[in-house]
Design a protein around this motif. Sequence first.
Motif, PDB file in Angstrom:
ATOM      1  N   THR A 227      -5.991   1.778  -7.796  1.00 53.00           N
ATOM      2  CA  THR A 227      -5.472   3.150  -7.798  1.00 53.00           C
ATOM      3  C   THR A 227      -6.543   4.081  -7.268  1.00 53.00           C
ATOM      4  O   THR A 227      -7.637   4.169  -7.849  1.00 53.00           O
ATOM      5  CB  THR A 227      -5.065   3.590  -9.215  1.00 53.00           C
ATOM      6  OG1 THR A 227      -4.105   2.674  -9.743  1.00 53.00           O
ATOM      7  CG2 THR A 227      -4.457   4.989  -9.185  1.00 53.00           C
ATOM      8  N   VAL A 228      -6.243   4.743  -6.165  1.00 49.67           N
ATOM      9  CA  VAL A 228      -7.193   5.705  -5.596  1.00 49.67           C
ATOM     10  C   VAL A 228      -7.038   7.018  -6.348  1.00 49.67           C
ATOM     11  O   VAL A 228      -6.025   7.706  -6.230  1.00 49.67           O
ATOM     12  CB  VAL A 228      -6.950   5.885  -4.088  1.00 49.67           C
ATOM     13  CG1 VAL A 228      -7.890   6.957  -3.527  1.00 49.67           C
ATOM     14  CG2 VAL A 228      -7.164   4.569  -3.346  1.00 49.67           C
TER      15      VAL A 228
ATOM     16  N   LEU B 264      -6.206   7.817   4.584  1.00 46.83           N
ATOM     17  CA  LEU B 264      -6.891   6.722   3.904  1.00 46.83           C
ATOM     18  C   LEU B 264      -5.959   5.538   3.670  1.00 46.83           C
ATOM     19  O   LEU B 264      -6.365   4.383   3.813  1.00 46.83           O
ATOM     20  CB  LEU B 264      -7.462   7.218   2.574  1.00 46.83           C
ATOM     21  CG  LEU B 264      -8.216   6.162   1.755  1.00 46.83           C
ATOM     22  CD1 LEU B 264      -9.451   5.669   2.496  1.00 46.83           C
ATOM     23  CD2 LEU B 264      -8.601   6.729   0.385  1.00 46.83           C
ATOM     24  N   GLY B 265      -4.712   5.792   3.305  1.00 47.43           N
ATOM     25  CA  GLY B 265      -3.777   4.700   3.072  1.00 47.43           C
ATOM     26  C   GLY B 265      -3.551   3.855   4.301  1.00 47.43           C
ATOM     27  O   GLY B 265      -3.466   2.619   4.218  1.00 47.43           O
TER      28      GLY B 265
ATOM     29  N   VAL C 190       0.862  -1.188   0.000  1.00 48.75           N
ATOM     30  CA  VAL C 190       0.000   0.000   0.000  1.00 48.75           C
ATOM     31  C   VAL C 190       0.893   1.231   0.000  1.00 48.75           C
ATOM     32  O   VAL C 190       1.616   1.496   0.971  1.00 48.75           O
ATOM     33  CB  VAL C 190      -0.949   0.022   1.212  1.00 48.75           C
ATOM     34  CG1 VAL C 190      -1.898   1.223   1.109  1.00 48.75           C
ATOM     35  CG2 VAL C 190      -1.750  -1.269   1.298  1.00 48.75           C
TER      36      VAL C 190
ATOM     37  N   VAL D  43      -6.658   1.649   4.615  1.00 44.85           N
ATOM     38  CA  VAL D  43      -6.652   0.575   3.623  1.00 44.85           C
ATOM     39  C   VAL D  43      -5.694  -0.530   4.066  1.00 44.85           C
ATOM     40  O   VAL D  43      -6.009  -1.726   3.980  1.00 44.85           O
ATOM     41  CB  VAL D  43      -6.270   1.116   2.236  1.00 44.85           C
ATOM     42  CG1 VAL D  43      -5.949  -0.023   1.265  1.00 44.85           C
ATOM     43  CG2 VAL D  43      -7.394   1.986   1.674  1.00 44.85           C
TER      44      VAL D  43
ATOM     45  N   VAL E 276      -2.243   4.871  -3.009  1.00 42.96           N
ATOM     46  CA  VAL E 276      -3.043   5.897  -2.337  1.00 42.96           C
ATOM     47  C   VAL E 276      -2.273   7.206  -2.214  1.00 42.96           C
ATOM     48  O   VAL E 276      -2.861   8.264  -1.983  1.00 42.96           O
ATOM     49  CB  VAL E 276      -3.483   5.423  -0.931  1.00 42.96           C
ATOM     50  CG1 VAL E 276      -4.538   6.351  -0.343  1.00 42.96           C
ATOM     51  CG2 VAL E 276      -4.017   3.997  -0.961  1.00 42.96           C
TER      52      VAL E 276
ATOM     53  N   SER F  18       0.793   4.883   2.790  1.00 47.81           N
ATOM     54  CA  SER F  18       0.032   4.219   3.863  1.00 47.81           C
ATOM     55  C   SER F  18       0.463   4.626   5.255  1.00 47.81           C
ATOM     56  O   SER F  18       0.096   3.965   6.226  1.00 47.81           O
ATOM     57  CB  SER F  18       0.159   2.700   3.711  1.00 47.81           C
ATOM     58  OG  SER F  18       1.493   2.312   3.473  1.00 47.81           O
TER      59      SER F  18
ATOM     60  N   ALA G  61     -12.589   2.861   3.321  1.00 46.94           N
ATOM     61  CA  ALA G  61     -11.505   1.885   3.189  1.00 46.94           C
ATOM     62  C   ALA G  61     -12.048   0.478   2.988  1.00 46.94           C
ATOM     63  O   ALA G  61     -11.522  -0.296   2.171  1.00 46.94           O
ATOM     64  CB  ALA G  61     -10.603   1.943   4.423  1.00 46.94           C
TER      65      ALA G  61
END
Length: 314
Positions: free
Chosen positions: A135-136, A15-16, A8, A19, A86, A11, A222
């Motif tokens: 892919t965000v 948000l990362g 990730v 996730v 992310v 991260s 997420a």
Amino acid sequence: MDTSVALVAGSSRGLGLLVARELLDRGHAVALCARDRAEVDRAAQLLARHGTVRPYVCDVGSRHEVDALVARVEQDLGPVDVLVSVAGVIQVGPAESMTHEHFEEAVATMLWGPVHLAWAVLPGMRSRGRGRIGTVTSIGGKVAAPHLLPYATAKFGAVGFTEGLAAELAGTGVSATTVVPGLMRTGSHERAMFTGDQAAEYAWFAPAATLPLLSMDAERAARRIVDGVLRGRAHVVLTPLAKVGMRVHGLMPSTTVHVMGLVNRVLPGAPVPAESATVPGHRADRLLGSEAIRAVATLGSRAAERFNQRWARR
């Protein structure tokens, strides 16, 4: 059965981080990566109780750093089965105050980053006949909002890249998912960078990124992102506003651009001269000094505390 490995990017926070936590809770070993060593190490400590997690430092805008990252992850944990990109930057301000450097940073992180990462893991995924790439992107990659031009430029590119990649991977066992979220309560207003009239820009952005009617709970986002990526869905669109915005823009693009122009007229103008410093959200907040805005942004500030978004006091 061997544990599936997920990488990730971006991260260490926000948000990362969520996730990564979601993937850990589903039994994956997770490699975290971010540019800041202290932040990614702190994220690894926060997530350690959820499963096997390893922190790595990498600037995803650098192809060579990404290639070295993937090699290290695969040596330490095993082949990468799931990649979620992310990593992002948000620069807020009028076009007149944006510089080439703003665009270069945005494109390097949010367009070249997903490209570098995908190209590093794809050979192995193709050879094994399986893999998931997510892919965000953003609703900003479908509808260009004013005062976010470098962000929109990079996100539009990321949408095109991931949608095109999904088509080219059809039938290979490897999938590419385009994640299109709207605003989420991750505490991003404290990490966004503000230029132009920094205080006035913060005054509209912080509530927009925080209020429940405009933004989505990040933990729920997420979960839906990970669900979609692991199922190999082509698209995951989050928040009702994002869905409506995409549909209206698809049917009436000229009208949408006109509406965005009207929105731009009520946003802060550029100072004279237009050049100004770029400052992070916590400094813009101090420049504004508004207890009312702080009260409105309470939910976002709580999210920043929970999701490792707070700036270290140095």
